[in-house]
Scaffold this motif. Structure first.
Motif, PDB file in Angstrom:
ATOM      1  N   UNK A 272       0.791  -1.342   0.123  1.00  0.00           N
ATOM      2  CA  UNK A 272      -0.070   0.070   0.077  1.00  0.00           C
ATOM      3  C   UNK A 272       0.853   1.285  -0.083  1.00  0.00           C
ATOM      4  N   UNK A 273       2.154   1.193   0.222  1.00  0.00           N
ATOM      5  CA  UNK A 273       2.932   2.479   0.203  1.00  0.00           C
ATOM      6  C   UNK A 273       4.267   1.914   0.795  1.00  0.00           C
TER       7      UNK A 273
ATOM      8  N   UNK B 106       1.864   6.892   1.232  1.00  0.00           N
ATOM      9  CA  UNK B 106       0.786   5.732   0.359  1.00  0.00           C
ATOM     10  C   UNK B 106       0.742   5.912  -0.939  1.00  0.00           C
ATOM     11  N   UNK B 107       0.479   4.639  -1.649  1.00  0.00           N
ATOM     12  CA  UNK B 107       0.596   4.593  -2.953  1.00  0.00           C
ATOM     13  C   UNK B 107      -0.388   5.351  -3.869  1.00  0.00           C
ATOM     14  N   UNK B 108      -1.314   5.326  -3.133  1.00  0.00           N
ATOM     15  CA  UNK B 108      -2.589   6.121  -3.782  1.00  0.00           C
ATOM     16  C   UNK B 108      -2.620   7.626  -3.291  1.00  0.00           C
ATOM     17  N   UNK B 109      -3.129   8.643  -4.036  1.00  0.00           N
ATOM     18  CA  UNK B 109      -3.052  10.037  -3.668  1.00  0.00           C
ATOM     19  C   UNK B 109      -2.793  10.985  -4.759  1.00  0.00           C
TER      20      UNK B 109
ATOM     21  N   UNK C 105       0.046  15.378  -3.435  1.00  0.00           N
ATOM     22  CA  UNK C 105      -1.046  14.353  -3.039  1.00  0.00           C
ATOM     23  C   UNK C 105      -1.362  14.883  -1.559  1.00  0.00           C
ATOM     24  N   UNK C 106      -1.305  13.438  -0.810  1.00  0.00           N
ATOM     25  CA  UNK C 106      -1.195  13.723   0.538  1.00  0.00           C
ATOM     26  C   UNK C 106      -0.098  13.136   1.352  1.00  0.00           C
TER      27      UNK C 106
END
Length: 293
Positions: free
Chosen positions: A26-27, A132-135, A165-166
């Motif tokens: 996930x990251x 994190x991977x997403x963002x 991103x975050x």
């Protein structure tokens, strides 16, 4: 690269220059747990109790003219070690920077404040930055200033940080070079520093074919925002150094936009002043600092 240079494949990165790296599905998690524990041993903190906050909100550090002198070499060694730790622990950036101002003539009170940082770290040794991977790749900056926060020369403490991103990717906290005559001027100067960093980061992103326009910089002072949008120098701003006015050009070109954010949502507070425990913990979480076993 293997065709041009002699190298060996050692698998995924797990440790580099004191940084421990965990690459998960996930990251990515970056910490300096081992380095932190080594500092505890080096400066004799193992037997001391842990504390939950770095500095009390009532603490105002100064030159402490009547204080007992401590070993300058040991104090500088402690500050240097803590400065390296800020690579993965932005939560201690302000406290370390404040303590570092007294390296020329450290007193016992300064050493106590610096060792309190280690006692705080003792209670959260495995905390690190989570990416994190997403963002997404939306670049956003935050700027804040503590007006006349330094008791020695009444200069302001500037702080900025940038999120991709975050994910927290850049931050700093330092004393401004000039004395500001108002909170608006202090915030305006700080916004200029943030703008310079944001423009540099935008240029780096272009190498990855990521184009950013109208990058927001969040500021909690409406007067500072108004100064950037008004090209006219009047009696209240003409004394501000010319180099601080460069922010007006990227604002006019719409490379960046200064946007208002309320003080209670200003995340850069953690880099400018001591905070209450609840607020401090809230901002730590917002910065992406977590505990991962």
């Amino acid at each position: 690269m293997q065709g041009k240079f002699e190298m060996s494949m050692m698998g995924e990165l797990t440790f580099l220059l004191g940084l421990q790296v965990k690459q998960l599905k996930d990251g990515t998690f970056i910490s300096q747990t081992k380095y932190t524990r080594d500092l505890m041993t080096k400066f004799g903190i193992e037997e001391k109790s842990a504390v939950k906050i770095l500095m009390n909100t009532s603490v105002k550090m100064d030159m402490d003219a009547d204080g007992k002198v401590v070993d300058q070499t040991r104090f500088r060694a402690l500050i240097g070690s803590l400065l390296y730790l800020t690579a993965s622990r932005p939560d201690i950036t302000f406290a370390v920077g404040l303590s570092a101002r007294f390296q020329s003539a450290p007193k016992e009170s300064h050493m106590t404040a610096a060792k309190r940082i280690l006692r705080y770290l003792k209670g959260c040794q495995v905390v690190g930055l989570w990416y994190p991977k997403e963002g997404g790749f939306k670049l956003i900056g935050y700027s804040d200033s503590d007006y006349a926060g330094c008791r020695v020369d009444r200069k302001n403490t500037s702080s900025t940080y940038q999120m991709l991103g975050n994910r927290l990717v850049s931050w700093f906290s330092k004393k401004q070079n000039s004395i500001a005559t108002s909170t608006a001027e202090a915030e305006y100067i700080d916004a200029g520093s943030c703008c310079a960093q944001v423009l540099w980061m935008r240029q780096q992103l272009r190498h990855y074919e990521v184009e950013e326009k109208e990058i927001p910089i969040m500021c909690d002072n409406t007067s500072a925002i108004a100064i950037t949008q008004n090209p006219v120098l009047h009696s209240r701003t003409k004394h501000i150094g010319v180099r601080y006015h460069f922010i007006r050009d990227p604002v006019e070109k719409k490379d960046i936009t200064l946007e208002y954010i309320s003080t209670d949502k200003q995340l850069a507070d953690i880099f400018t002043k001591p905070l209450y425990e609840s607020r401090f913990e809230e901002l730590k979480h917002e910065l992406g600092l977590i505990e991962l076993s």
